[in-house]
Enzyme design. Structure first.
Site, short mmCIF file in Angstrom:
data_model
loop_
_atom_site.label_atom_id
_atom_site.label_comp_id
_atom_site.label_asym_id
_atom_site.label_seq_id
_atom_site.Cartn_x
_atom_site.Cartn_y
_atom_site.Cartn_z
N GLY A 352 0.91 -1.21 0.06
CA GLY A 352 -0.15 0.03 0.14
C GLY A 352 0.84 1.27 -0.10
O GLY A 352 2.17 1.22 0.01
N ASP A 470 -0.96 10.53 14.29
CA ASP A 470 -1.89 10.10 13.44
C ASP A 470 -2.62 8.75 13.45
O ASP A 470 -2.59 7.84 12.99
CB ASP A 470 -1.15 9.94 12.04
#
Ligand SMILES: *[C@@H]1O[C@H](CO)[C@@H](O)[C@H](O)[C@H]1NC(C)=O
Ligand SMILES: *[C@@H]1O[C@H](CO)[C@@H](O)[C@H](O)[C@H]1NC(C)=O
Ligand SMILES: *[C@@H]1O[C@H](CO)[C@@H](O)[C@H](O)[C@H]1NC(C)=O
Ligand SMILES: *[C@@H]1O[C@H](CO)[C@@H](O)[C@H](O)[C@H]1NC(C)=O
Ligand SMILES: *[C@@H]1O[C@H](CO)[C@@H](O)[C@H](O)[C@H]1NC(C)=O
Ligand SMILES: *[C@@H]1O[C@H](CO)[C@@H](O)[C@H](O)[C@H]1NC(C)=O
Length: 690
Positions: A352, A470
């Site tokens: 990814g 995050d």
């Protein structure tokens, strides 16, 4: 004698008008024939029907449309600014018009230039930038029609009119409104309703007074809604340009001007609205939502393609080890070994990619262990060096709910981080968009508890506090036993370093960024807790914090959950795909915690230690009665709650679908954030619509 008297009478009558005859006046009833009399720049265009479109629905645009000729605004002997008057018809059509989220607004401007060089989009409205905002060398006057509340600019709401002098911090402002015929009360006016609004701006140089008047009709109301006593003489230069400026931010709107009249030393002609060109009938808002989403997805893909091209070019560079690298703690892998492990970083091995870089699956040649190799490109060698020195401490972080960093490698501008391989990929792919497998409640609760304990470890369990920055489902990876493990910790710091402080960036993902972060840019454990709150809700509800494809009232997840809670039906928020198979007590605890963590006020959020205690049932949750956004409303006081209806999230859209490892990280530049300017985050107002 009589002749002399006659002559001086003549002079008295005609002289002023002779002198005034230098005065300027123009009228555009539509801009079809405007030709070169109007100068456009930025995104501005004149469409086929003759409407000036300052911006479209695209993010971060600015557009200017100015009358091409400079106008003499001052009496050159006295230096006094002339009276002037203008009327124009405009409309603001937001991208998300079903939920009435504007972005960002427009302004009528009188400026020494028609280009407004250096001006920024977003909350700067195409008028200023973060450095020159407020500088008296700007010499501009603007009347803003602002549809986003920016706290750092002291905006009073997300639907106001303000008079701006050299600064987008208004000298005077008022919620948009108008006086209707024979009615002495001011009526509310929604700037972003898409209706055509006529505005009049009048300056009387003898009274030193500037008035702003609005109406939904062709005739000018008797009363203005905003008036400021100001002598514009020290502000204006002799020659100035008049025109319009508009900008979009992360939320966008189309800003239109249909007609415009202007006059020095006299009353500008009002516009006859029915005779002006009209917009085509608006599209259905849902179509627009989806369109907007796919546009941003396409934009993101384009960016990803460029990024990967760039990375491919960089791969060709050599592996050079500098002295300082030898002192770094965890294992430094030879580049060759990683290249071999990932079969030359083949696309087939790609797990990814996100804002930080691509992630490849690999098998280490000697030990046969499976690893994930994250390849990060960093332009600044300086920043990279500082970051690598931190790898030493990141590498020593060990917890069963963190993805273990095994080692690293640097090759010119590329940083390769080697992690434990997580066979089950990232959590988001089990939650959003028709997942192949639905996680059970037990699995979800275990993941939530695991991530909470991993985050507590980062915050408190280590010799120094580590802020993740995050937290989101896309950064939670699942090991072979479906334990949740936090990935990407410490990585955000990579973007914080850099020799030039002005290039400092704040990293995070929209929808998870705490409101104070957008103002201070300083991540704290409490801003992590905020993101964790969004994470809790997404895991329980199976939906993103902002779901552009959802119904308008469900767009912002935290508000929707809060709504359920108020109605005493909080369990309705639980992911329907669970088919009712879940522990109600646990679900309520997690949802309540999610709401508590999502408070706009950082002091109101619990610490991770408290979160873990609540979740373990050690402490009973308080019966809180304040909405995530209510605290500030009370505290703000005075102005009907200056922070009222503060919604702190924003569409992340679905562009992180691609990722099995980490979804599309949103990297905002500091410009965006320091001034609170991801102000779409501070989008307000649509709550009241319910
Ligand atoms: C919006 O305007 C920008 C700048 O002019 C342009 O590049 C873009 O194609 C426009 N987008 C749409 C949807 O019209
Ligand atoms: C400028 O001001 C002077 C003094 O008041 C006046 O006599 C003259 O007419 C003005 N000039 C213009 C162009 O209005
Ligand atoms: C204002 O702008 C001028 C000219 O650009 C610059 O020299 C000055 O330093 C600025 N002042 C402040 C306070 O930023
Ligand atoms: C303005 O005032 C006049 C007389 O006072 C009244 O006839 C007229 O209707 C008013 N116009 C508006 C738009 O309120
Ligand atoms: C003025 O408008 C308000 C709101 O529409 C209405 O309630 C009020 O009766 C009006 N007043 C007059 C004098 O027409
Ligand atoms: C501004 O509005 C006030 C009150 O409505 C009025 O008395 C004044 O004359 C207006 N001034 C200008 C410049 O139009």
């Amino acid at each position: 004698m009589a002749k002399k008297l006659f002559l001086s009478l003549l002079a008295l009558i005609f002289l002023p008008s002779l002198l005034l005859s230098q005065s300027v006046e123009f009228l555009h009833a539509g801009f079809k024939d405007a030709g070169t009399t109007v100068t456009l720049n930025g995104a501005a265009e004149i469409d086929d029907s003759g409407i000036v479109k300052l911006t479209n629905d695209t993010q971060k645009l600015l557009g200017h449309a100015f009358q091409s000729n400079a106008i003499l605004f001052k009496n050159s002997t006295t230096g006094k600014v002339f009276s002037f008057s203008t009327a124009f018809a405009f409309s603001i059509v937001p991208q998300f018009n079903s939920v009435n989220l504007g972005g960002h607004g427009m302004a009528f401007a009188i400026s020494p230039t028609k280009e407004l060089k250096g001006a920024l989009s977003r909350q700067y409205l195409g008028l200023v930038n973060s450095n020159d905002n407020g500088n008296s060398s700007n010499h501009f006057l603007a009347v803003e029609f602002d549809t986003v509340q920016d706290f750092e600019f002291k905006d009073l709401n997300d639907n106001h009119v303000g008079i701006d002098i050299n600064s987008v911090i208004s000298s005077a402002s008022i919620p948009a409104g108008y006086f209707a015929d024979g009615n002495s009360t001011i009526l509310d006016l929604n700037l972003k309703s898409g209706s055509i609004i006529q505005a009049w701006i009048d300056y009387d140089s003898s009274k030193n007074q500037l008035n702003v008047t609005l109406s939904l009709s062709s005739s000018k109301p008797n009363s203005s809604i905003l008036s400021l006593d100001v002598d514009l003489s020290p502000i204006f230069e002799d020659y100035m340009y008049v025109g319009f400026s508009a900008s979009t931010g992360l939320l966008a709107a189309s800003h239109y001007v249909f007609g415009w009249s202007f006059k020095i030393n006299g009353q500008a002609q009002s516009l006859d609205l029915p005779s002006l060109p009209k917009l085509p009938l608006p599209q259905k808002s849902h179509v627009k939502l989806i369109l907007g989403t796919s546009i941003s997805a396409v934009a993101f893909m384009g960016f990803a393609v460029l990024l990967s091209l760039y990375i491919v070019r960089r791969i060709k560079n050599m592996d050079v080890i500098e002295d300082w690298e030898h002192s770094v703690g965890p294992h430094r892998f030879p580049y060759k070994e990683l290249k071999q492990a990932t079969r030359g970083f083949r696309d087939k091995e790609l797990l990814g990619f996100g804002g930080f870089g691509r992630v490849y699956k690999g098998t280490l040649p000697n030990s046969n262990t499976q690893v994930a190799v994250k390849r990060i490109n960093h332009e600044s060698k300086q920043g990279l060096r500082e970051f690598v020195s931190e790898i030493a401490s990141i590498g020593r972080l060990r917890h069963r709910n963190l993805v273990q960093l095994l080692g690293w490698c640097r090759r010119r501008g590329d940083l390769l981080l080697v992690y434990d391989f997580m066979p089950n990929g990232s959590l988001d792919k089990y939650l959003f968009d028709e997942p192949e497998m639905i996680l059970t409640w037990e699995q979800r609760f275990k993941i939530i508890k695991g991530v909470a304990s991993g985050l507590l470890y980062l915050h408190e369990g280590w010799e120094q506090t580590v802020i993740h920055r995050d937290i989101k489902a896309g950064n939670v990876l699942l090991d072979s036993e479906m334990n949740g493990r936090l990935g990407d910790f410490g990585l955000a710091k990579l973007y914080e370093h850099g020799s030039n402080p002005s290039t400092t960036r704040v990293v995070g993902t929209l929808g998870y960024l705490a409101p104070e972060l957008t103002k201070t840019g300083k991540p704290t454990t409490s801003s992590d807790v905020f993101a964790f709150g969004a994470f809790l809700l997404e895991v329980v509800c199976g939906r993103r914090p902002i779901e552009p494809k959802a119904l308008p009232e469900e767009l912002v997840l935290v508000d929707w959950v809060w709504d359920r809670w108020k109605k005493g039906a909080i369990l309705e928020a639980v992911d329907p795909r669970l088919g009712g198979l879940y522990d109600e007590v646990e679900a309520v605890v997690v949802l309540k915690l999610g709401l508590m963590c999502s408070s706009n006020s950082s002091e109101r959020r619990p610490s991770m230690r408290q979160v873990v205690r609540y979740m373990e049932g050690e402490v009973v949750l308080p019966d809180f009665a304040a909405a995530p956004n209510e605290y500030n409303a009370k505290k703000g006081g005075g102005h009907g709650g200056e922070f009222e209806d503060f919604v702190h999230s924003y569409p992340t859209s679905s562009f992180d679908k691609v990722s099995a490892w980490s979804s599309a990280d949103y990297v905002a530049d500091k410009d965006d954030l320091e001034a609170g300017s991801i102000s779409p985050l501070s989008v307000t107002g649509w709550k009241g619509k319910r």
